[in-house]
Design a protein around this motif. Structure first.
Motif, PDB file in Angstrom:
ATOM      1  N   GLY A  43     -59.184  -1.403 -63.937  1.00  0.00           N
ATOM      2  CA  GLY A  43     -58.797  -1.187 -62.550  1.00  0.00           C
ATOM      3  C   GLY A  43     -59.056  -2.350 -61.631  1.00  0.00           C
ATOM      4  O   GLY A  43     -58.831  -2.249 -60.426  1.00  0.00           O
ATOM      5  N   ARG A  44     -59.504  -3.491 -62.185  1.00  0.00           N
ATOM      6  CA  ARG A  44     -59.737  -4.643 -61.309  1.00  0.00           C
ATOM      7  C   ARG A  44     -58.417  -5.206 -60.788  1.00  0.00           C
ATOM      8  O   ARG A  44     -57.418  -5.233 -61.497  1.00  0.00           O
ATOM      9  N   VAL A  45     -58.447  -5.663 -59.547  1.00  0.00           N
ATOM     10  CA  VAL A  45     -57.301  -6.320 -58.909  1.00  0.00           C
ATOM     11  C   VAL A  45     -57.827  -7.646 -58.373  1.00  0.00           C
ATOM     12  O   VAL A  45     -58.559  -7.673 -57.392  1.00  0.00           O
ATOM     13  N   LEU A  46     -57.508  -8.732 -59.064  1.00  0.00           N
ATOM     14  CA  LEU A  46     -58.076 -10.028 -58.691  1.00  0.00           C
ATOM     15  C   LEU A  46     -57.106 -10.798 -57.811  1.00  0.00           C
ATOM     16  O   LEU A  46     -55.993 -11.111 -58.233  1.00  0.00           O
ATOM     17  N   PRO A  47     -57.505 -11.111 -56.574  1.00  0.00           N
ATOM     18  CA  PRO A  47     -56.598 -11.874 -55.715  1.00  0.00           C
ATOM     19  C   PRO A  47     -56.488 -13.325 -56.179  1.00  0.00           C
ATOM     20  O   PRO A  47     -57.493 -13.960 -56.490  1.00  0.00           O
ATOM     21  N   ILE A  48     -55.262 -13.854 -56.237  1.00  0.00           N
ATOM     22  CA  ILE A  48     -55.057 -15.293 -56.461  1.00  0.00           C
ATOM     23  C   ILE A  48     -54.339 -15.898 -55.254  1.00  0.00           C
ATOM     24  O   ILE A  48     -54.012 -17.073 -55.257  1.00  0.00           O
ATOM     25  N   GLY A  49     -54.095 -15.073 -54.243  1.00  0.00           N
ATOM     26  CA  GLY A  49     -53.484 -15.509 -52.998  1.00  0.00           C
ATOM     27  C   GLY A  49     -53.575 -14.343 -52.033  1.00  0.00           C
ATOM     28  O   GLY A  49     -54.009 -13.259 -52.418  1.00  0.00           O
ATOM     29  N   PRO A  50     -53.168 -14.531 -50.761  1.00  0.00           N
ATOM     30  CA  PRO A  50     -53.246 -13.452 -49.775  1.00  0.00           C
ATOM     31  C   PRO A  50     -52.459 -12.208 -50.190  1.00  0.00           C
ATOM     32  O   PRO A  50     -52.889 -11.089 -49.918  1.00  0.00           O
ATOM     33  N   SER A  51     -51.322 -12.404 -50.874  1.00  0.00           N
ATOM     34  CA  SER A  51     -50.517 -11.271 -51.352  1.00  0.00           C
ATOM     35  C   SER A  51     -50.117 -11.478 -52.801  1.00  0.00           C
ATOM     36  O   SER A  51     -49.010 -11.155 -53.208  1.00  0.00           O
ATOM     37  N   ALA A  52     -51.041 -12.005 -53.597  1.00  0.00           N
ATOM     38  CA  ALA A  52     -50.798 -12.257 -55.021  1.00  0.00           C
ATOM     39  C   ALA A  52     -52.033 -11.829 -55.808  1.00  0.00           C
ATOM     40  O   ALA A  52     -53.156 -12.157 -55.412  1.00  0.00           O
ATOM     41  N   PHE A  53     -51.825 -11.109 -56.891  1.00  0.00           N
ATOM     42  CA  PHE A  53     -52.926 -10.461 -57.605  1.00  0.00           C
ATOM     43  C   PHE A  53     -52.704 -10.518 -59.113  1.00  0.00           C
ATOM     44  O   PHE A  53     -51.568 -10.481 -59.575  1.00  0.00           O
ATOM     45  N   VAL A  54     -53.806 -10.553 -59.856  1.00  0.00           N
ATOM     46  CA  VAL A  54     -53.759 -10.343 -61.303  1.00  0.00           C
ATOM     47  C   VAL A  54     -54.479  -9.039 -61.603  1.00  0.00           C
ATOM     48  O   VAL A  54     -55.587  -8.800 -61.093  1.00  0.00           O
ATOM     49  N   LEU A  55     -53.831  -8.189 -62.400  1.00  0.00           N
ATOM     50  CA  LEU A  55     -54.409  -6.923 -62.846  1.00  0.00           C
ATOM     51  C   LEU A  55     -54.758  -7.103 -64.322  1.00  0.00           C
ATOM     52  O   LEU A  55     -53.885  -6.979 -65.186  1.00  0.00           O
ATOM     53  N   PRO A  56     -56.025  -7.406 -64.632  1.00  0.00           N
ATOM     54  CA  PRO A  56     -56.358  -7.735 -66.023  1.00  0.00           C
ATOM     55  C   PRO A  56     -56.124  -6.535 -66.949  1.00  0.00           C
ATOM     56  O   PRO A  56     -56.623  -5.439 -66.700  1.00  0.00           O
ATOM     57  N   GLY A  57     -55.364  -6.765 -68.009  1.00  0.00           N
ATOM     58  CA  GLY A  57     -55.156  -5.743 -69.041  1.00  0.00           C
ATOM     59  C   GLY A  57     -54.345  -4.539 -68.610  1.00  0.00           C
ATOM     60  O   GLY A  57     -54.244  -3.569 -69.373  1.00  0.00           O
ATOM     61  N   ALA A  69     -45.805   0.990 -61.439  1.00  0.00           N
ATOM     62  CA  ALA A  69     -47.234   1.318 -61.375  1.00  0.00           C
ATOM     63  C   ALA A  69     -48.061   0.075 -61.047  1.00  0.00           C
ATOM     64  O   ALA A  69     -49.010   0.142 -60.257  1.00  0.00           O
ATOM     65  N   ALA A  70     -47.703  -1.058 -61.631  1.00  0.00           N
ATOM     66  CA  ALA A  70     -48.448  -2.297 -61.354  1.00  0.00           C
ATOM     67  C   ALA A  70     -48.255  -2.715 -59.899  1.00  0.00           C
ATOM     68  O   ALA A  70     -49.212  -3.114 -59.228  1.00  0.00           O
ATOM     69  N   ALA A  71     -47.024  -2.630 -59.416  1.00  0.00           N
ATOM     70  CA  ALA A  71     -46.776  -2.984 -58.012  1.00  0.00           C
ATOM     71  C   ALA A  71     -47.618  -2.106 -57.095  1.00  0.00           C
ATOM     72  O   ALA A  71     -48.268  -2.598 -56.163  1.00  0.00           O
ATOM     73  N   ALA A  72     -47.630  -0.810 -57.375  1.00  0.00           N
ATOM     74  CA  ALA A  72     -48.395   0.119 -56.527  1.00  0.00           C
ATOM     75  C   ALA A  72     -49.885  -0.209 -56.571  1.00  0.00           C
ATOM     76  O   ALA A  72     -50.567  -0.179 -55.541  1.00  0.00           O
ATOM     77  N   ALA A  73     -50.388  -0.552 -57.762  1.00  0.00           N
ATOM     78  CA  ALA A  73     -51.811  -0.874 -57.899  1.00  0.00           C
ATOM     79  C   ALA A  73     -52.174  -2.111 -57.081  1.00  0.00           C
ATOM     80  O   ALA A  73     -53.326  -2.284 -56.680  1.00  0.00           O
ATOM     81  N   ALA A  74     -51.180  -2.976 -56.849  1.00  0.00           N
ATOM     82  CA  ALA A  74     -51.421  -4.188 -56.058  1.00  0.00           C
ATOM     83  C   ALA A  74     -51.052  -3.984 -54.591  1.00  0.00           C
ATOM     84  O   ALA A  74     -51.068  -4.945 -53.811  1.00  0.00           O
ATOM     85  N   GLY A  75     -50.702  -2.752 -54.222  1.00  0.00           N
ATOM     86  CA  GLY A  75     -50.446  -2.452 -52.814  1.00  0.00           C
ATOM     87  C   GLY A  75     -49.003  -2.546 -52.385  1.00  0.00           C
ATOM     88  O   GLY A  75     -48.711  -2.510 -51.190  1.00  0.00           O
ATOM     89  N   PHE A  76     -48.078  -2.665 -53.359  1.00  0.00           N
ATOM     90  CA  PHE A  76     -46.651  -2.714 -53.026  1.00  0.00           C
ATOM     91  C   PHE A  76     -46.013  -1.388 -53.466  1.00  0.00           C
ATOM     92  O   PHE A  76     -45.747  -1.177 -54.652  1.00  0.00           O
ATOM     93  N   THR A  77     -45.796  -0.507 -52.523  1.00  0.00           N
ATOM     94  CA  THR A  77     -45.254   0.804 -52.876  1.00  0.00           C
ATOM     95  C   THR A  77     -43.728   0.736 -52.957  1.00  0.00           C
ATOM     96  O   THR A  77     -43.096  -0.155 -52.386  1.00  0.00           O
ATOM     97  N   ALA A  78     -43.161   1.696 -53.700  1.00  0.00           N
ATOM     98  CA  ALA A  78     -41.700   1.872 -53.765  1.00  0.00           C
ATOM     99  C   ALA A  78     -40.963   0.644 -54.293  1.00  0.00           C
ATOM    100  O   ALA A  78     -39.868   0.316 -53.848  1.00  0.00           O
ATOM    101  N   PHE A  79     -41.551  -0.047 -55.271  1.00  0.00           N
ATOM    102  CA  PHE A  79     -40.856  -1.165 -55.926  1.00  0.00           C
ATOM    103  C   PHE A  79     -39.838  -0.611 -56.913  1.00  0.00           C
ATOM    104  O   PHE A  79     -40.188   0.165 -57.804  1.00  0.00           O
ATOM    105  N   GLU A  80     -38.581  -0.968 -56.738  1.00  0.00           N
ATOM    106  CA  GLU A  80     -37.512  -0.503 -57.633  1.00  0.00           C
ATOM    107  C   GLU A  80     -36.795  -1.702 -58.233  1.00  0.00           C
ATOM    108  O   GLU A  80     -35.777  -2.166 -57.703  1.00  0.00           O
ATOM    109  N   PRO A  81     -37.302  -2.242 -59.345  1.00  0.00           N
ATOM    110  CA  PRO A  81     -36.677  -3.440 -59.906  1.00  0.00           C
ATOM    111  C   PRO A  81     -35.295  -3.135 -60.474  1.00  0.00           C
ATOM    112  O   PRO A  81     -35.083  -2.077 -61.068  1.00  0.00           O
TER     113      PRO A  81
END
Ligand code: MD6
Ligand code: FE
Length: 217
Positions: free
Chosen positions: A14-28, A106-118
């Motif tokens: 469940g870690r969310v590591l910031p690499i920028g103000p709006s950029a994140f790595v979700l390990p594993g 699910a990954a987008a939501a975990a990083a705070g971006f809701t309703a991502f529809e690729p």
């Protein structure tokens, strides 16, 4: 005997590591989805095989690519763009499997971006020595949506730069199952991948697969 990847790298926590103000790595983050994800990748590659595309400048890319989703990213002598059909087969790109769109959402939501529809998923295959030079992702009409990038297989060092090509990039190691998500003010940052080192992964062998999900249209 040396430890395997699965012994060394723990399950997602469940870690969310910031690499920028709006950029994140979700390990594993993607590690528990492999039973659903890996079979879809074989099927995509069967229908739209990996190929080495040519840049507008005439260079053949070392990374092999294919796509799934309503739109697929392509490059050739005429430029970079999204197409509905695979230029190599003449058929539409394979549909985006639910297992992939669900993982991306699910990954987008975990990083705070809701309703991502690729609507587009670029599938990149790297072998040792392959690299991706610094670039911006700017062929999408929609810069409001984030990009979700799933790393599978052998590790890579991701280069996360700034808004100018000359900005010194951060070096971010990406392992099997790691998901990077970025958007908003980080959406147009330069980025790339260092040449891959020889390695082996128990599920994917000597390759790295990267899935990049975007809302292109
Ligand atoms: C890769 N990824 O990780 C290449 N672009 O293999 C990308 O070029 C990329 O990971 C935009 C956003 C995330 C990415
Ligand atoms: Fe990119």
């Amino acid at each position: 005997m040396s430890a395997t990847f699965d012994e060394v790298f723990a399950l997602p926590d469940g870690r969310v590591l910031p690499i920028g103000p709006s950029a994140f790595v979700l390990p594993g983050f993607a590690r528990l989805s492999m039973d659903d994800v890996l079979p879809t990748l074989s099927e995509i590659a069967r229908r739209s095989p990996f190929r080495h595309m040519v840049t507008p400048g005439g260079d053949t890319m070392s990374v092999a690519m294919t796509n799934c989703g309503r739109l697929g990213w392509v490059t050739d002598r005429r430029g970079y763009r999204y197409t509905e059909d695979d230029p190599d087969t003449g058929a539409p790109w394979p549909a985006m499997p639910a297992a992939l769109s669900q993982l991306a959402r699910a990954a987008a939501a975990a990083a705070g971006f809701t309703a991502f529809e690729p609507d587009a998923c670029l599938v990149n295959r790297y072998l040792p020595g392959n690299r991706l030079s610094l670039h911006q992702d700017r062929n999408e009409r929609d810069f409001d949506s984030p990009i979700v990038s799933v790393s599978l297989g052998i590790p890579a060092v991701f280069l996360f730069g700034g808004h100018k090509r000359s900005d010194k990039p951060l070096r971010v190691p990406l392992m099997h199952g790691d998901v990077a998500v970025w958007g908003r003010e980080d959406r147009l940052r330069f980025h790339g991948v260092m040449p891959l080192k020889e390695n082996s992964h128990p599920l994917l062998g000597g390759q790295r697969i990267n899935l990049t999900f975007r809302k292109a249209a």
